[in-house]
Design a protein around this motif. Structure first.
Motif, short mmCIF file in Angstrom:
data_model
loop_
_atom_site.label_atom_id
_atom_site.label_comp_id
_atom_site.label_asym_id
_atom_site.label_seq_id
_atom_site.Cartn_x
_atom_site.Cartn_y
_atom_site.Cartn_z
N GLU A 10 1.07 -1.03 0.05
CA GLU A 10 0.16 0.10 -0.08
C GLU A 10 0.87 1.29 -0.05
O GLU A 10 0.69 2.32 -0.60
CB GLU A 10 -0.96 0.01 1.25
CG GLU A 10 -2.06 -1.12 1.10
CD GLU A 10 -1.55 -2.50 1.48
OE1 GLU A 10 -0.24 -2.58 1.96
OE2 GLU A 10 -2.27 -3.42 1.49
N LEU A 11 1.92 1.04 0.75
CA LEU A 11 2.73 2.38 0.71
C LEU A 11 3.55 2.72 -0.50
O LEU A 11 3.68 3.72 -0.94
CB LEU A 11 3.83 2.26 2.01
CG LEU A 11 3.48 2.46 3.10
CD1 LEU A 11 4.55 1.97 4.31
CD2 LEU A 11 3.17 3.86 3.47
N ARG A 12 3.52 1.68 -1.18
CA ARG A 12 4.31 1.84 -2.68
C ARG A 12 3.22 2.44 -3.71
O ARG A 12 3.67 3.02 -4.77
CB ARG A 12 4.77 0.49 -3.45
CG ARG A 12 6.12 -0.04 -2.67
CD ARG A 12 6.81 -1.35 -3.42
NE ARG A 12 5.89 -2.43 -3.48
CZ ARG A 12 5.85 -3.41 -2.55
NH1 ARG A 12 6.66 -3.33 -1.38
NH2 ARG A 12 5.11 -4.40 -2.55
N ARG A 13 1.93 2.32 -3.09
CA ARG A 13 0.95 3.14 -4.02
C ARG A 13 0.74 4.49 -3.61
O ARG A 13 0.04 5.21 -4.29
CB ARG A 13 -0.14 2.46 -4.15
CG ARG A 13 0.05 1.03 -4.81
CD ARG A 13 -1.37 0.25 -4.86
NE ARG A 13 -2.20 -0.51 -3.79
CZ ARG A 13 -1.59 -1.56 -3.41
NH1 ARG A 13 -0.81 -2.46 -4.36
NH2 ARG A 13 -2.04 -2.32 -2.46
N VAL A 14 1.28 5.06 -2.52
CA VAL A 14 1.09 6.33 -2.12
C VAL A 14 1.29 7.36 -3.11
O VAL A 14 0.37 8.31 -3.40
CB VAL A 14 1.78 6.69 -0.95
CG1 VAL A 14 1.94 8.00 -0.57
CG2 VAL A 14 1.14 5.86 0.42
N PRO A 15 2.28 7.41 -4.10
CA PRO A 15 2.72 8.13 -5.18
C PRO A 15 1.80 8.29 -6.22
O PRO A 15 1.56 9.45 -6.91
CB PRO A 15 3.98 7.75 -5.69
CG PRO A 15 4.75 6.95 -4.63
CD PRO A 15 3.55 6.32 -3.89
N LEU A 16 0.62 7.52 -6.24
CA LEU A 16 -0.28 7.56 -7.24
C LEU A 16 -1.46 8.68 -6.81
O LEU A 16 -2.28 9.25 -7.40
CB LEU A 16 -1.11 6.32 -7.22
CG LEU A 16 -0.43 5.15 -7.84
CD1 LEU A 16 -1.07 3.82 -7.60
CD2 LEU A 16 0.25 5.39 -9.17
N LEU A 17 -1.39 9.05 -5.76
CA LEU A 17 -2.20 10.25 -4.92
C LEU A 17 -2.08 11.32 -5.40
O LEU A 17 -1.01 12.03 -5.58
CB LEU A 17 -2.17 9.96 -3.32
CG LEU A 17 -2.45 8.76 -2.82
CD1 LEU A 17 -2.42 9.06 -1.20
CD2 LEU A 17 -3.98 8.36 -2.90
N SER A 18 -2.94 12.26 -5.71
CA SER A 18 -2.95 13.69 -6.20
C SER A 18 -2.53 14.34 -4.77
O SER A 18 -2.43 13.75 -3.67
CB SER A 18 -4.42 14.25 -6.35
OG SER A 18 -5.16 14.27 -5.35
N ALA A 19 -2.13 15.54 -4.88
CA ALA A 19 -1.71 16.38 -3.87
C ALA A 19 -2.77 16.63 -2.86
O ALA A 19 -2.48 16.40 -1.54
CB ALA A 19 -1.02 17.82 -4.33
N ARG A 20 -3.90 16.88 -3.04
CA ARG A 20 -4.94 17.08 -2.24
C ARG A 20 -5.26 15.67 -1.56
O ARG A 20 -5.58 15.42 -0.40
CB ARG A 20 -6.47 17.50 -3.10
CG ARG A 20 -7.55 17.76 -2.09
CD ARG A 20 -7.43 18.65 -0.90
NE ARG A 20 -7.43 19.96 -1.31
CZ ARG A 20 -7.43 21.01 -0.70
NH1 ARG A 20 -6.77 21.12 0.63
NH2 ARG A 20 -7.90 22.00 -1.15
N GLU A 21 -5.51 14.63 -2.29
CA GLU A 21 -5.66 13.07 -1.72
C GLU A 21 -4.74 12.74 -0.78
O GLU A 21 -5.00 12.10 0.20
CB GLU A 21 -5.54 12.25 -2.82
CG GLU A 21 -6.70 12.26 -3.59
CD GLU A 21 -6.76 11.48 -5.15
OE1 GLU A 21 -7.67 11.44 -5.76
OE2 GLU A 21 -5.71 11.17 -5.46
N ALA A 22 -3.35 13.39 -1.11
CA ALA A 22 -2.14 13.18 -0.02
C ALA A 22 -2.51 13.65 1.23
O ALA A 22 -2.14 13.40 2.29
CB ALA A 22 -0.99 13.40 -0.66
#
Length: 89
Positions: A10-22
């Motif tokens: 799941e942590l490897r997928r964090v870069p898929l988040l937009s700035a607001r999602e992050a």
């Protein structure tokens, strides 16, 4: 499963988040409710719900609790990887 291996996929997928999602993801990890996130970011609660749904989908987790645990786990891993500075004195 060791703490270091928990939530790695799941942590490897964090870069898929937009700035607001992050931002929403980070606040989930700090335990904020949708209403609190909305107030803090100055957006509608309905918009927060949309972002939370996107976070769950992109991280491939089933609940906001799991997303929060991924955020918390990532923060812990980052903090353990950064050397602690000695206080001057």
């Amino acid at each position: 499963m060791s703490e270091r291996n928990a939530w790695q996929a799941e942590l490897r997928r964090v870069p898929l988040l937009s700035a607001r999602e992050a931002e929403v993801f980070q606040l989930l990890g700090e335990g904020y409710s949708n209403r609190s996130i909305a107030r803090r970011l100055g957006i509608a609660e309905r918009t927060v719900k949309f972002h939370v749904a996107q976070v769950l989908s992109k991280l491939d987790v089933e609940s906001r609790l799991q997303a929060g645990l991924v955020a918390f786990s990532g923060r812990r891993l980052y903090q353990s990887a950064v050397p602690r500075r000695k206080k001057a004195g």
